[in-house]
Design a protein around this motif. Structure first.
Motif, PDB file in Angstrom:
ATOM      1  N   LEU A  44       0.835  -1.200   0.000  1.00  0.00           N
ATOM      2  CA  LEU A  44       0.000   0.000   0.000  1.00  0.00           C
ATOM      3  C   LEU A  44       0.871   1.251   0.000  1.00  0.00           C
ATOM      4  CD1 LEU A  44      -2.727   1.411   0.119  1.00  0.00           C
ATOM      5  CD2 LEU A  44      -2.724   1.105   2.611  1.00  0.00           C
ATOM      6  N   GLU A  45       1.905   1.274   0.815  1.00  0.00           N
ATOM      7  CA  GLU A  45       2.800   2.434   0.856  1.00  0.00           C
ATOM      8  C   GLU A  45       3.419   2.704  -0.507  1.00  0.00           C
ATOM      9  OE1 GLU A  45       5.715   2.559   3.925  1.00  0.00           O
ATOM     10  OE2 GLU A  45       4.354   1.760   5.455  1.00  0.00           O
ATOM     11  N   SER A  46       3.876   1.624  -1.173  1.00  0.00           N
ATOM     12  CA  SER A  46       4.482   1.774  -2.488  1.00  0.00           C
ATOM     13  C   SER A  46       3.472   2.313  -3.499  1.00  0.00           C
ATOM     14  CB  SER A  46       5.021   0.421  -2.964  1.00  0.00           C
ATOM     15  OG  SER A  46       5.566   0.518  -4.258  1.00  0.00           O
ATOM     16  N   ALA A  47       2.247   1.798  -3.439  1.00  0.00           N
ATOM     17  CA  ALA A  47       1.201   2.253  -4.356  1.00  0.00           C
ATOM     18  C   ALA A  47       0.837   3.706  -4.093  1.00  0.00           C
ATOM     19  CB  ALA A  47      -0.028   1.368  -4.225  1.00  0.00           C
ATOM     20  N   LEU A  48       0.821   4.117  -2.831  1.00  0.00           N
ATOM     21  CA  LEU A  48       0.490   5.501  -2.489  1.00  0.00           C
ATOM     22  C   LEU A  48       1.556   6.470  -2.997  1.00  0.00           C
ATOM     23  CD1 LEU A  48      -0.908   5.013   1.122  1.00  0.00           C
ATOM     24  CD2 LEU A  48      -2.191   5.786  -0.883  1.00  0.00           C
ATOM     25  N   ARG A  49       2.802   6.052  -2.970  1.00  0.00           N
ATOM     26  CA  ARG A  49       3.864   6.890  -3.536  1.00  0.00           C
ATOM     27  C   ARG A  49       3.664   7.061  -5.041  1.00  0.00           C
ATOM     28  NH1 ARG A  49       6.960   3.644   0.081  1.00  0.00           N
ATOM     29  NH2 ARG A  49       7.622   4.881   1.899  1.00  0.00           N
ATOM     30  N   GLU A  50       3.243   5.982  -5.689  1.00  0.00           N
ATOM     31  CA  GLU A  50       2.968   6.072  -7.126  1.00  0.00           C
ATOM     32  C   GLU A  50       1.753   6.963  -7.380  1.00  0.00           C
ATOM     33  OE1 GLU A  50       2.440   3.122 -11.008  1.00  0.00           O
ATOM     34  OE2 GLU A  50       2.813   2.273  -9.016  1.00  0.00           O
ATOM     35  N   MET A  51       0.738   6.845  -6.535  1.00  0.00           N
ATOM     36  CA  MET A  51      -0.462   7.675  -6.678  1.00  0.00           C
ATOM     37  C   MET A  51      -0.126   9.153  -6.508  1.00  0.00           C
ATOM     38  SD  MET A  51      -3.433   5.986  -7.214  1.00  0.00           S
ATOM     39  CE  MET A  51      -4.854   6.516  -6.250  1.00  0.00           C
ATOM     40  N   LYS A  52       0.822   9.465  -5.657  1.00  0.00           N
ATOM     41  CA  LYS A  52       1.209  10.862  -5.423  1.00  0.00           C
ATOM     42  C   LYS A  52       1.770  11.487  -6.705  1.00  0.00           C
ATOM     43  CE  LYS A  52       2.463  11.960  -1.276  1.00  0.00           C
ATOM     44  NZ  LYS A  52       1.479  13.007  -0.890  1.00  0.00           N
ATOM     45  N   ARG A  53       2.292  10.645  -7.598  1.00  0.00           N
ATOM     46  CA  ARG A  53       2.752  11.128  -8.899  1.00  0.00           C
ATOM     47  C   ARG A  53       1.634  11.058  -9.943  1.00  0.00           C
ATOM     48  NH1 ARG A  53       6.871   7.555  -7.359  1.00  0.00           N
ATOM     49  NH2 ARG A  53       6.096   6.008  -8.850  1.00  0.00           N
ATOM     50  N   GLU A  54       0.892   9.961  -9.934  1.00  0.00           N
ATOM     51  CA  GLU A  54      -0.080   9.697 -10.997  1.00  0.00           C
ATOM     52  C   GLU A  54      -1.310  10.608 -10.936  1.00  0.00           C
ATOM     53  OE1 GLU A  54      -0.120   7.731 -13.588  1.00  0.00           O
ATOM     54  OE2 GLU A  54       1.736   6.636 -13.306  1.00  0.00           O
ATOM     55  N   ILE A  55      -1.835  10.847  -9.747  1.00  0.00           N
ATOM     56  CA  ILE A  55      -3.066  11.643  -9.628  1.00  0.00           C
ATOM     57  C   ILE A  55      -2.864  13.079 -10.127  1.00  0.00           C
ATOM     58  CG2 ILE A  55      -4.679  12.667  -7.983  1.00  0.00           C
ATOM     59  CD1 ILE A  55      -5.355   9.791  -8.626  1.00  0.00           C
ATOM     60  N   PRO A  56      -1.828  13.816  -9.682  1.00  0.00           N
ATOM     61  CA  PRO A  56      -1.639  15.167 -10.224  1.00  0.00           C
ATOM     62  C   PRO A  56      -1.323  15.154 -11.721  1.00  0.00           C
ATOM     63  CG  PRO A  56      -0.426  14.902  -8.168  1.00  0.00           C
ATOM     64  CD  PRO A  56      -0.884  13.541  -8.570  1.00  0.00           C
ATOM     65  N   ALA A  57      -0.699  14.078 -12.207  1.00  0.00           N
ATOM     66  CA  ALA A  57      -0.319  14.003 -13.617  1.00  0.00           C
ATOM     67  C   ALA A  57      -1.511  13.792 -14.538  1.00  0.00           C
ATOM     68  CB  ALA A  57       0.696  12.882 -13.831  1.00  0.00           C
ATOM     69  N   VAL A  58      -2.675  13.430 -13.995  1.00  0.00           N
ATOM     70  CA  VAL A  58      -3.874  13.312 -14.819  1.00  0.00           C
ATOM     71  C   VAL A  58      -4.130  14.623 -15.549  1.00  0.00           C
ATOM     72  CG1 VAL A  58      -6.398  13.122 -14.733  1.00  0.00           C
ATOM     73  CG2 VAL A  58      -4.982  11.472 -13.502  1.00  0.00           C
ATOM     74  N   ASN A  59      -3.975  15.713 -14.834  1.00  0.00           N
ATOM     75  CA  ASN A  59      -4.058  17.042 -15.450  1.00  0.00           C
ATOM     76  C   ASN A  59      -3.274  18.003 -14.565  1.00  0.00           C
ATOM     77  OD1 ASN A  59      -4.844  19.653 -16.346  1.00  0.00           O
ATOM     78  ND2 ASN A  59      -6.643  18.747 -17.320  1.00  0.00           N
ATOM     79  N   GLY A  60      -2.087  18.340 -15.022  1.00  0.00           N
ATOM     80  CA  GLY A  60      -1.192  19.167 -14.211  1.00  0.00           C
ATOM     81  C   GLY A  60      -1.691  20.568 -13.938  1.00  0.00           C
ATOM     82  N   THR A  61      -2.739  21.000 -14.647  1.00  0.00           N
ATOM     83  CA  THR A  61      -3.282  22.341 -14.439  1.00  0.00           C
ATOM     84  C   THR A  61      -4.210  22.403 -13.235  1.00  0.00           C
ATOM     85  OG1 THR A  61      -3.204  22.623 -16.837  1.00  0.00           O
ATOM     86  CG2 THR A  61      -4.463  24.244 -15.617  1.00  0.00           C
ATOM     87  N   MET A  62      -4.770  21.270 -12.824  1.00  0.00           N
ATOM     88  CA  MET A  62      -5.824  21.254 -11.815  1.00  0.00           C
ATOM     89  C   MET A  62      -5.266  21.153 -10.395  1.00  0.00           C
ATOM     90  SD  MET A  62      -8.770  18.971 -13.631  1.00  0.00           S
ATOM     91  CE  MET A  62      -9.633  19.590 -15.079  1.00  0.00           C
ATOM     92  N   ALA A  63      -5.480  22.203  -9.615  1.00  0.00           N
ATOM     93  CA  ALA A  63      -5.001  22.229  -8.236  1.00  0.00           C
ATOM     94  C   ALA A  63      -5.695  21.190  -7.371  1.00  0.00           C
ATOM     95  CB  ALA A  63      -5.199  23.621  -7.641  1.00  0.00           C
ATOM     96  N   SER A  64      -6.940  20.844  -7.706  1.00  0.00           N
ATOM     97  CA  SER A  64      -7.690  19.881  -6.895  1.00  0.00           C
ATOM     98  C   SER A  64      -6.982  18.536  -6.841  1.00  0.00           C
ATOM     99  CB  SER A  64      -9.103  19.704  -7.457  1.00  0.00           C
ATOM    100  OG  SER A  64      -9.069  19.244  -8.793  1.00  0.00           O
ATOM    101  N   LEU A  65      -6.371  18.109  -7.946  1.00  0.00           N
ATOM    102  CA  LEU A  65      -5.675  16.822  -7.975  1.00  0.00           C
ATOM    103  C   LEU A  65      -4.361  16.902  -7.194  1.00  0.00           C
ATOM    104  CD1 LEU A  65      -6.304  15.860 -11.710  1.00  0.00           C
ATOM    105  CD2 LEU A  65      -7.611  15.190  -9.675  1.00  0.00           C
ATOM    106  N   TYR A  66      -3.698  18.035  -7.303  1.00  0.00           N
ATOM    107  CA  TYR A  66      -2.466  18.250  -6.531  1.00  0.00           C
ATOM    108  C   TYR A  66      -2.771  18.207  -5.036  1.00  0.00           C
ATOM    109  CZ  TYR A  66       1.557  20.815  -4.614  1.00  0.00           C
ATOM    110  OH  TYR A  66       2.644  21.204  -3.872  1.00  0.00           O
TER     111      TYR A  66
END
Length: 275
Positions: A44-66
């Motif tokens: 889970l920890e490893s996946a969460l680190r990946e999510m911390k990169r993947e979620i904002p990268a969905v759309n780098g313009t959107m502050a909500s994802l960051y």
């Protein structure tokens, strides 16, 4: 590596064309909830680190994802992840309701409100004003090339709010006929600029020229804690019409000086000093 079920949600978010930053943030939170049901401990920890990169990268313009990625801690405890993701969703829904209540007070009897694109926060303002018995009408753009405005028109039609749809090219013409402008936001930068669907800046300029107050409705998770307007990544999506490439930047940046106020769940903030 993220589980296929979670990866599928992320790809769904990337493919979305109509619904904006609020919907994407909620869907991202739901991806975290699903992740908490599938993994625990070091996986889970490893996946969460990946999510911390993947979620904002969905759309780098959107502050909500960051801000969503910042909100979920790196932990091996799935209960913590689920609780935080559910809290994010709950706070978002509460924020939208409060924005509706606050924003609806700006709509006077027989107001003519002009808007651009589709914003769930703006729609909530319209719904709240309707519940309060106010009579007003909406001018909305079709919002090419994805036609988010048509989706908003369907929503307004379903709840009985009168409206008329205009082409994006008529923003300047119809701004003169409005008494209030209200749009959503995908990002509010730390220096008070608003990032939203391309055409928002043109609407703000038209309203400024015509003396029409221009407001933005945005939950607080759309306020970026560190990004300035000059650092915003403007996403361009490939677009071809009748065999010709058409430039298609999805967002533009409206400087704070054209914005009367930003309606949040904490009240109406005056940019940039109150951001």
């Amino acid at each position: 590596m993220l589980p296929a079920e979670v990866r599928s949600i992320i790809e769904e978010m990337r493919a979305e064309r109509i619904r904006g930053a609020s919907w994407l943030a909620r869907r991202g939170a739901e991806a975290y909830i699903l992740l908490s049901e599938l993994l625990e401990g070091e996986e889970l920890e490893s996946a969460l680190r990946e999510m911390k990169r993947e979620i904002p990268a969905v759309n780098g313009t959107m502050a909500s994802l960051y801000n969503l990625a910042r909100f979920i801690p790196i932990t091996g405890d799935p209960n913590v992840v689920r609780t935080k993701a559910e809290e994010f969703i709950r706070l978002g829904e509460e924020a939208k309701r409060e924005i509706g209540n606050i924003g609806s007070e700006l709509i006077d009897e027989n107001e003519v409100v002009i808007t651009h694109s589709f914003s769930s926060a703006v729609l909530e303002v319209f719904k709240a004003a309707r519940r309060k018995g106010k009579h007003f009408r909406v001018i909305l753009t079709e919002s090419v090339p994805d036609y988010e405005g048509i989706a908003l028109a369907r929503e307004l039609d379903s709840i009985g709010i009168p409206f008329e749809v205009i082409t994006d090219a008529q923003l300047g013409l119809f701004a003169k006929k409005a008494t209030l402008a209200l749009v959503g936001a995908d990002n509010v930068t730390r220096d008070g600029a608003v990032v939203n669907k391309s055409g928002t800046y043109l609407l703000a300029l038209s309203c400024h020229d015509s003396g029409v107050p221009f407001y933005v409705a945005a939950e607080s998770f759309k306020l970026h804690p560190s990004l300035s307007s000059g650092e915003v990544e403007i996403v361009e999506r490939p677009y071809v019409r009748q065999g010709y490439r058409v430039r298609n930047f999805l967002f533009d940046v409206t400087p704070w000086r054209y914005i009367r106020g930003i309606i949040t769940e904490f009240g109406i903030l005056v940019p940039p000093k109150e951001i």
